[in-house]
Design a protein around this motif. Structure first.
Motif, PDB file in Angstrom:
ATOM      1  N   GLY A  92       1.077  -1.462   0.123  1.00 26.42           N
ATOM      2  CA  GLY A  92      -0.046  -0.010  -0.156  1.00 26.42           C
ATOM      3  C   GLY A  92       0.728   1.582   0.014  1.00 26.42           C
ATOM      4  N   ARG A  96       1.681   3.866  -3.091  1.00 28.31           N
ATOM      5  CA  ARG A  96       1.096   5.884  -2.528  1.00 28.31           C
ATOM      6  C   ARG A  96       2.165   6.411  -3.225  1.00 28.31           C
ATOM      7  N   MET A 168      -6.103  -5.465  -0.963  1.00 32.34           N
ATOM      8  CA  MET A 168      -6.789  -4.624  -0.142  1.00 32.34           C
ATOM      9  C   MET A 168      -5.418  -2.434  -0.516  1.00 32.34           C
ATOM     10  N   THR A 171      -6.238  -1.397  -3.515  1.00 31.87           N
ATOM     11  CA  THR A 171      -7.887  -0.150  -3.865  1.00 31.87           C
ATOM     12  C   THR A 171      -7.734   0.365  -3.024  1.00 31.87           C
ATOM     13  N   LEU A 172      -6.937   0.422  -1.303  1.00 31.44           N
ATOM     14  CA  LEU A 172      -7.215   1.395  -0.726  1.00 31.44           C
ATOM     15  C   LEU A 172      -6.363   2.416  -0.091  1.00 31.44           C
ATOM     16  N   LYS A 173      -6.265   3.633   0.044  1.00 31.50           N
ATOM     17  CA  LYS A 173      -5.440   4.430   0.481  1.00 31.50           C
ATOM     18  C   LYS A 173      -3.952   3.689   1.562  1.00 31.50           C
ATOM     19  N   GLU A 175      -2.570   4.870   3.983  1.00 34.14           N
ATOM     20  CA  GLU A 175      -3.387   4.629   5.703  1.00 34.14           C
ATOM     21  C   GLU A 175      -4.366   4.146   6.130  1.00 34.14           C
ATOM     22  N   ALA A 176      -5.517   4.524   4.885  1.00 33.97           N
ATOM     23  CA  ALA A 176      -6.903   3.047   4.883  1.00 33.97           C
ATOM     24  C   ALA A 176      -6.200   1.609   5.239  1.00 33.97           C
ATOM     25  N   THR A 177      -5.280   1.378   4.766  1.00 37.72           N
ATOM     26  CA  THR A 177      -4.961  -0.134   4.099  1.00 37.72           C
ATOM     27  C   THR A 177      -3.877  -0.410   5.728  1.00 37.72           C
ATOM     28  N   ALA A 180      -6.617  -1.064   8.172  1.00 35.25           N
ATOM     29  CA  ALA A 180      -7.359  -2.219   8.183  1.00 35.25           C
ATOM     30  C   ALA A 180      -6.592  -3.367   8.110  1.00 35.25           C
TER      31      ALA A 180
END
Length: 257
Positions: A92, A96, A168, A171-173, A175-177, A180
């Protein structure tokens, strides 16, 4: 007058594919092992849980030595921490910061990069298994069963968790990864049959929790290593479904930028 080609004449071009994947896999492994947060997830937490719950009578693990129940679950936790949590967080943040975008433009194909990441995960898991097995033996563990069944369960479990982790991360940012992945790790640690037996939960919850990949891996490894069972086809089937769905979804929805 003729000219001869010198010994050190440059030969521009990409290295062989196998060498590129091996080099990238070695780099991925070194970065993972140098990361303090990853070491906490992959080595320290599983080791502490194994030693603590095997030495102190906190959870009722049924008949026999506690380590015989806990060791297979901790091995499943090790796979979860490396193939899912660690890989999701690392990938992730690579996405980024544009690392994946730059690597995708290199001669190493995208599938080769994912293969290198998978090899890195497998190498790390081998180190985890060796360490945890040595500690479990020191605590009095006496495993049984077919090593091939154990290997197959862990390989399919790795594929399942890798697919979900990459889905995960892709698809997610970042920080969200991070949030989560750590939350899922904690929830599965508590409710995935790793430390607390699933029969301690209400009947309705058991039916749902038993379908989770970490529950299937824990239960399958426990059937083999604790009870000496053959191939636990039901648990292997659950892991296979998660692996196919997770990897297919990751391949379809993963965003490199």
């Amino acid at each position: 007058m003729t000219t001869t080609t010198g010994t050190y004449t440059p030969r521009p071009g990409a290295a062989p594919l196998g060498r590129m994947i091996a080099t990238q896999a070695a780099l991925e492994t070194k970065m993972l092992l140098r990361n303090g947060e990853q070491l906490l997830l992959t080595v320290i937490i599983p080791t502490l849980l194994l030693v603590l719950f095997s030495s102190v009578d906190i959870v009722d693990t049924g008949e026999g030595e506690a380590v015989d129940f806990l060791a297979p679950g901790i091995l499943a936790l090790a796979v979860l921490s490396t193939a899912f949590t660690g890989q999701a967080i690392a990938t992730g943040f690579e996405r980024r910061y544009g690392v994946l975008k730059r690597l995708a433009a290199s001669p190493l194909p995208r599938w080769g990069l994912m293969t290198a990441k998978t090899v890195s995960v497998l190498v790390t898991e081998v180190l985890q298994v060796v360490l945890l097995t040595v500690i479990a033996f020191a605590l009095g563990w006496s495993p049984h069963g077919n090593p091939f069944a154990v290997l197959l369960l862990m390989v399919v479990g790795t594929a399942a968790f890798s697919g979900l982790g990459l889905l995960m991360a892709g698809t997610l940012k970042a920080e969200a990864t991070l949030a989560a992945a750590n939350l899922v790790f904690l929830l599965l640690l508590v409710g995935g049959g790793v430390i607390v037996p699933l029969d301690k939960f209400p009947d309705a919850a058991q039916d749902v929790l038993g379908l989770l990949p970490v529950s299937a891996l824990s239960d399958g490894l426990r059937d083999v290593l604790r009870h000496g069972a053959g191939m636990p086809w039901g648990d292997l089937g659950i892991l296979s479904v998660w692996a196919v769905v997770g990897l297919a979804a990751a391949g379809k929805f993963f965003r490199w930028e």
